[in-house]
Design a protein around this motif. Structure first.
Motif, PDB file in Angstrom:
ATOM      1  N   MET A   1       1.342  -0.964  -0.031  1.00  0.00           N
ATOM      2  CA  MET A   1      -0.234   0.424   0.318  1.00  0.00           C
ATOM      3  C   MET A   1       0.789   1.673  -0.290  1.00  0.00           C
ATOM      4  O   MET A   1       2.357   1.580   0.939  1.00  0.00           O
ATOM      5  CB  MET A   1      -0.917   0.165   1.323  1.00  0.00           C
ATOM      6  CG  MET A   1      -2.045   1.062   1.009  1.00  0.00           C
ATOM      7  SD  MET A   1      -2.497   0.918   2.353  1.00  0.00           S
ATOM      8  CE  MET A   1      -3.823  -0.589   3.004  1.00  0.00           C
ATOM      9  N   LYS A   2       0.484   2.605  -0.827  1.00  0.00           N
ATOM     10  CA  LYS A   2       0.986   3.260  -0.831  1.00  0.00           C
ATOM     11  C   LYS A   2       0.517   4.434   0.167  1.00  0.00           C
ATOM     12  O   LYS A   2      -0.818   4.954   0.054  1.00  0.00           O
ATOM     13  CB  LYS A   2       1.320   4.397  -2.263  1.00  0.00           C
ATOM     14  CG  LYS A   2       2.654   5.216  -2.366  1.00  0.00           C
ATOM     15  CD  LYS A   2       2.167   5.483  -3.883  1.00  0.00           C
ATOM     16  CE  LYS A   2       3.839   6.301  -4.210  1.00  0.00           C
ATOM     17  NZ  LYS A   2       3.773   6.060  -5.913  1.00  0.00           N
ATOM     18  N   ASP A  79       8.402   3.006  11.551  1.00  0.00           N
ATOM     19  CA  ASP A  79       9.037   1.042  11.104  1.00  0.00           C
ATOM     20  C   ASP A  79       8.395   0.042  11.045  1.00  0.00           C
ATOM     21  O   ASP A  79       8.757  -0.992  10.095  1.00  0.00           O
ATOM     22  CB  ASP A  79      10.045   1.461  12.743  1.00  0.00           C
ATOM     23  CG  ASP A  79      10.751   1.745  12.802  1.00  0.00           C
ATOM     24  OD1 ASP A  79      11.430   2.757  11.942  1.00  0.00           O
ATOM     25  OD2 ASP A  79      11.426   2.135  13.921  1.00  0.00           O
ATOM     26  N   MET A  80       6.871  -0.430  11.695  1.00  0.00           N
ATOM     27  CA  MET A  80       6.465  -1.273  11.790  1.00  0.00           C
ATOM     28  C   MET A  80       6.149  -1.503  10.120  1.00  0.00           C
ATOM     29  O   MET A  80       5.670  -2.671   9.394  1.00  0.00           O
ATOM     30  CB  MET A  80       5.723  -1.778  12.552  1.00  0.00           C
ATOM     31  CG  MET A  80       5.757  -2.199  13.689  1.00  0.00           C
ATOM     32  SD  MET A  80       4.372  -2.016  14.779  1.00  0.00           S
ATOM     33  CE  MET A  80       3.361  -3.822  14.296  1.00  0.00           C
ATOM     34  N   LEU A  81       5.060  -0.133   9.557  1.00  0.00           N
ATOM     35  CA  LEU A  81       4.263  -0.107   8.122  1.00  0.00           C
ATOM     36  C   LEU A  81       5.610  -0.846   6.672  1.00  0.00           C
ATOM     37  O   LEU A  81       5.566  -1.122   6.174  1.00  0.00           O
ATOM     38  CB  LEU A  81       4.074   1.610   7.982  1.00  0.00           C
ATOM     39  CG  LEU A  81       3.059   0.843   9.118  1.00  0.00           C
ATOM     40  CD1 LEU A  81       2.402   2.959   8.660  1.00  0.00           C
ATOM     41  CD2 LEU A  81       1.601   0.263   8.730  1.00  0.00           C
ATOM     42  N   LYS A  82       6.982   0.193   7.276  1.00  0.00           N
ATOM     43  CA  LYS A  82       8.225  -0.450   6.315  1.00  0.00           C
ATOM     44  C   LYS A  82       8.494  -1.779   6.209  1.00  0.00           C
ATOM     45  O   LYS A  82       8.224  -2.424   5.925  1.00  0.00           O
ATOM     46  CB  LYS A  82       9.213   0.538   5.910  1.00  0.00           C
ATOM     47  CG  LYS A  82       9.234   1.533   6.317  1.00  0.00           C
ATOM     48  CD  LYS A  82       8.994   2.232   4.746  1.00  0.00           C
ATOM     49  CE  LYS A  82      10.623   2.459   4.330  1.00  0.00           C
ATOM     50  NZ  LYS A  82       9.764   2.385   3.178  1.00  0.00           N
ATOM     51  N   LYS A  83       8.455  -2.219   7.563  1.00  0.00           N
ATOM     52  CA  LYS A  83       8.551  -3.407   7.281  1.00  0.00           C
ATOM     53  C   LYS A  83       7.907  -4.429   6.516  1.00  0.00           C
ATOM     54  O   LYS A  83       8.338  -5.852   6.362  1.00  0.00           O
ATOM     55  CB  LYS A  83       8.832  -4.739   8.572  1.00  0.00           C
ATOM     56  CG  LYS A  83       9.294  -5.695   8.865  1.00  0.00           C
ATOM     57  CD  LYS A  83       9.352  -5.968  10.362  1.00  0.00           C
ATOM     58  CE  LYS A  83       9.816  -7.014  11.029  1.00  0.00           C
ATOM     59  NZ  LYS A  83      10.074  -8.738  12.354  1.00  0.00           N
ATOM     60  N   HIS A  86       4.898  -1.560   3.510  1.00  0.00           N
ATOM     61  CA  HIS A  86       4.078  -0.351   2.448  1.00  0.00           C
ATOM     62  C   HIS A  86       5.341   0.369   2.364  1.00  0.00           C
ATOM     63  O   HIS A  86       6.252   1.033   2.239  1.00  0.00           O
ATOM     64  CB  HIS A  86       3.123   0.499   3.629  1.00  0.00           C
ATOM     65  CG  HIS A  86       2.399  -0.779   4.450  1.00  0.00           C
ATOM     66  ND1 HIS A  86       1.106  -1.017   3.300  1.00  0.00           N
ATOM     67  CD2 HIS A  86       2.349  -1.331   5.123  1.00  0.00           C
ATOM     68  CE1 HIS A  86      -0.121  -1.964   3.893  1.00  0.00           C
ATOM     69  NE2 HIS A  86       1.375  -1.772   5.413  1.00  0.00           N
ATOM     70  N   GLU A  87       4.902   1.547   1.957  1.00  0.00           N
ATOM     71  CA  GLU A  87       5.636   2.684   1.225  1.00  0.00           C
ATOM     72  C   GLU A  87       4.720   4.100   1.654  1.00  0.00           C
ATOM     73  O   GLU A  87       4.012   4.232   1.580  1.00  0.00           O
ATOM     74  CB  GLU A  87       5.718   2.736  -0.109  1.00  0.00           C
ATOM     75  CG  GLU A  87       6.639   3.809  -1.355  1.00  0.00           C
ATOM     76  CD  GLU A  87       6.537   3.810  -2.804  1.00  0.00           C
ATOM     77  OE1 GLU A  87       6.066   5.103  -3.966  1.00  0.00           O
ATOM     78  OE2 GLU A  87       5.814   2.748  -3.592  1.00  0.00           O
ATOM     79  N   LEU A 113      14.465   7.880  10.540  1.00  0.00           N
ATOM     80  CA  LEU A 113      12.849   8.036   9.763  1.00  0.00           C
ATOM     81  C   LEU A 113      13.252   7.777   8.558  1.00  0.00           C
ATOM     82  O   LEU A 113      13.963   8.640   8.041  1.00  0.00           O
ATOM     83  CB  LEU A 113      11.997   8.980  10.077  1.00  0.00           C
ATOM     84  CG  LEU A 113      11.534   9.048  11.640  1.00  0.00           C
ATOM     85  CD1 LEU A 113      11.270  10.667  12.122  1.00  0.00           C
ATOM     86  CD2 LEU A 113      10.526   8.142  12.548  1.00  0.00           C
ATOM     87  N   GLU A 114      12.148   6.313   7.442  1.00  0.00           N
ATOM     88  CA  GLU A 114      12.891   6.499   6.054  1.00  0.00           C
ATOM     89  C   GLU A 114      11.403   6.578   5.954  1.00  0.00           C
ATOM     90  O   GLU A 114      10.065   6.435   6.247  1.00  0.00           O
ATOM     91  CB  GLU A 114      13.080   5.185   6.386  1.00  0.00           C
ATOM     92  CG  GLU A 114      14.784   4.980   7.237  1.00  0.00           C
ATOM     93  CD  GLU A 114      15.581   3.589   6.036  1.00  0.00           C
ATOM     94  OE1 GLU A 114      15.216   2.841   4.994  1.00  0.00           O
ATOM     95  OE2 GLU A 114      15.889   3.115   7.237  1.00  0.00           O
TER      96      GLU A 114
END
Length: 193
Positions: A1-2, A79-83, A86-87, A113-114
């Motif tokens: 998901m973006k 961090d959880m969303l990136k893992k 998700h974009e 933060l990325e």
């Protein structure tokens, strides 16, 4: 998901810092009687300030925003969303006043933060969301949320207690903290599988 994400009032608690300083300035500098319209989003609508007072207040925005901290849970959930794959795309008005874009990027780095992409000085978030094919936007501004919904963009309204209440519908869901953000995205992701 973006996922599109606003900065102030969503990632950083800058909106609280702004309201705290506005209340102090109104009381101590301008000898005002407090927010005449506390439900209003912008200071010029919330207080009975002169144009000069508003300009003076905004001239200190860099200092005010510099005191902001991460919203509780923001780092962990981002961090959880990136893992989870998700974009994450920052879409913010930040950069017009207050700290520079470069200073905000440094602040992101200081918290590790990325983000996959960043849009700064964004006045028309709906246009950017359409252009980027954002699946979900997270924002704390009732003004932006209304426009996102009008453009049929799924939106999480990160509503603070004194912000305008918006009617939820298929495109708008109110959340009050990052745990609710994660639950919504997790459930939405499960529905799509």
């Amino acid at each position: 998901m973006k996922i599109g994400i606003d900065v102030d009032g969503v990632i950083f608690d800058s909106e609280n810092e702004i309201r705290i300083q506005a209340e102090l300035d109104d009381l101590l500098k301008y000898k005002g009687n407090g927010a005449e319209h506390p439900e209003e989003f912008w200071e010029e609508c919330r207080y009975n300030w002169t144009k000069e007072q508003l300009i003076e207040f905004r001239s200190n925005m860099k200092e005010i925003l510099g005191r902001a901290n991460l919203m509780p849970g923001a780092k962990r959930i981002l961090d959880m969303l990136k893992k989870d794959g998700h974009e994450l795309v920052v879409i913010t008005a930040r950069g017009r006043i207050g700290p520079s874009v470069e200073e905000c990027i440094e602040e992101f780095k200081s918290y590790s933060l990325e983000f996959d992409k960043c849009y700064w000085k964004a006045d028309d978030k709906a246009k950017i969301c359409k252009q980027e094919e954002i699946d979900l936007m997270i924002d704390d501004s009732p003004i932006h949320c209304k426009k996102l919904v009008e453009n049929k963009i799924k939106t999480l309204y990160f509503r603070d207690v004194n912000r305008e209440k918006l009617k939820e519908n298929e495109y708008l869901k109110e959340v009050n903290h990052w745990g609710e953000v994660y639950r919504y995205i997790y459930n939405l992701s499960m529905e799509e599988k």
